[in-house]
Design a protein around this motif. Structure first.
Motif, mmCIF file in Angstrom:
data_model
loop_
_atom_site.group_PDB
_atom_site.id
_atom_site.type_symbol
_atom_site.label_atom_id
_atom_site.label_comp_id
_atom_site.label_asym_id
_atom_site.label_seq_id
_atom_site.Cartn_x
_atom_site.Cartn_y
_atom_site.Cartn_z
ATOM 1 N N ALA A 85 -6.858 62.109 23.529
ATOM 2 C CA ALA A 85 -6.822 61.148 24.631
ATOM 3 C C ALA A 85 -5.559 61.333 25.465
ATOM 4 C CB ALA A 85 -6.894 59.726 24.093
ATOM 5 N N GLU A 86 -4.423 61.549 24.810
ATOM 6 C CA GLU A 86 -3.176 61.777 25.544
ATOM 7 C C GLU A 86 -3.248 63.069 26.342
ATOM 8 O OE1 GLU A 86 0.036 61.700 22.787
ATOM 9 O OE2 GLU A 86 -0.233 59.583 22.309
ATOM 10 N N TRP A 87 -3.786 64.131 25.766
ATOM 11 C CA TRP A 87 -3.888 65.411 26.466
ATOM 12 C C TRP A 87 -4.834 65.303 27.650
ATOM 13 C CZ3 TRP A 87 -7.603 68.890 27.861
ATOM 14 C CH2 TRP A 87 -7.137 70.122 28.304
ATOM 15 N N THR A 88 -5.938 64.608 27.468
ATOM 16 C CA THR A 88 -6.899 64.433 28.550
ATOM 17 C C THR A 88 -6.271 63.663 29.704
ATOM 18 O OG1 THR A 88 -8.703 64.433 26.961
ATOM 19 C CG2 THR A 88 -9.181 63.538 29.132
ATOM 20 N N THR A 89 -5.545 62.608 29.390
ATOM 21 C CA THR A 89 -4.872 61.826 30.425
ATOM 22 C C THR A 89 -3.861 62.684 31.170
ATOM 23 O OG1 THR A 89 -5.145 59.831 29.105
ATOM 24 C CG2 THR A 89 -3.497 59.754 30.861
ATOM 25 N N TRP A 90 -3.064 63.453 30.443
ATOM 26 C CA TRP A 90 -2.070 64.337 31.063
ATOM 27 C C TRP A 90 -2.749 65.369 31.958
ATOM 28 C CZ3 TRP A 90 -1.421 69.615 30.706
ATOM 29 C CH2 TRP A 90 -0.243 70.131 31.224
ATOM 30 N N ALA A 91 -3.821 65.971 31.483
ATOM 31 C CA ALA A 91 -4.524 67.001 32.253
ATOM 32 C C ALA A 91 -5.138 66.416 33.519
ATOM 33 C CB ALA A 91 -5.599 67.657 31.386
ATOM 34 N N MET A 92 -5.717 65.229 33.440
ATOM 35 C CA MET A 92 -6.334 64.623 34.611
ATOM 36 C C MET A 92 -5.294 64.228 35.654
ATOM 37 S SD MET A 92 -9.471 64.970 34.244
ATOM 38 C CE MET A 92 -10.079 63.982 35.569
ATOM 39 N N LYS A 93 -4.140 63.732 35.213
ATOM 40 C CA LYS A 93 -3.078 63.391 36.154
ATOM 41 C C LYS A 93 -2.593 64.635 36.882
ATOM 42 C CE LYS A 93 -1.202 59.265 33.964
ATOM 43 N NZ LYS A 93 -0.039 58.688 33.274
#
Length: 70
Positions: free
Chosen positions: A28-36
């Motif tokens: 979830a943290e990686w996905t959030t970082w990638a989307m930002k």
């Protein structure tokens, strides 16, 4: 008083997180970082991409022709 301190919350060392929960949290943290970061790249990269594609098309326009609204 000792019971009041114990009820406030567990210390970070007392909390055990399973491997699946850790993996889900990291995903979830990686996905959030990638989307930002993808949002920033798309925001600042779209117009230069359009200009680059336009400059490489046939017939080759000048930059002023490419940027003019007419």
């Amino acid at each position: 008083m000792a019971s009041a301190a114990a009820e406030k919350g567990k210390a970070p060392a007392d909390r055990e997180e399973t491997a699946a929960a850790t993996a889900a949290r990291l995903a979830a943290e990686w996905t959030t970082w990638a989307m930002k970061n993808a949002k920033v790249v798309a925001h600042y990269g779209f117009i230069p991409l359009v200009i680059l594609i336009g400059m490489n098309s046939e017939p080759k326009p000048r930059l002023a022709q490419l940027l003019s609204p007419i």
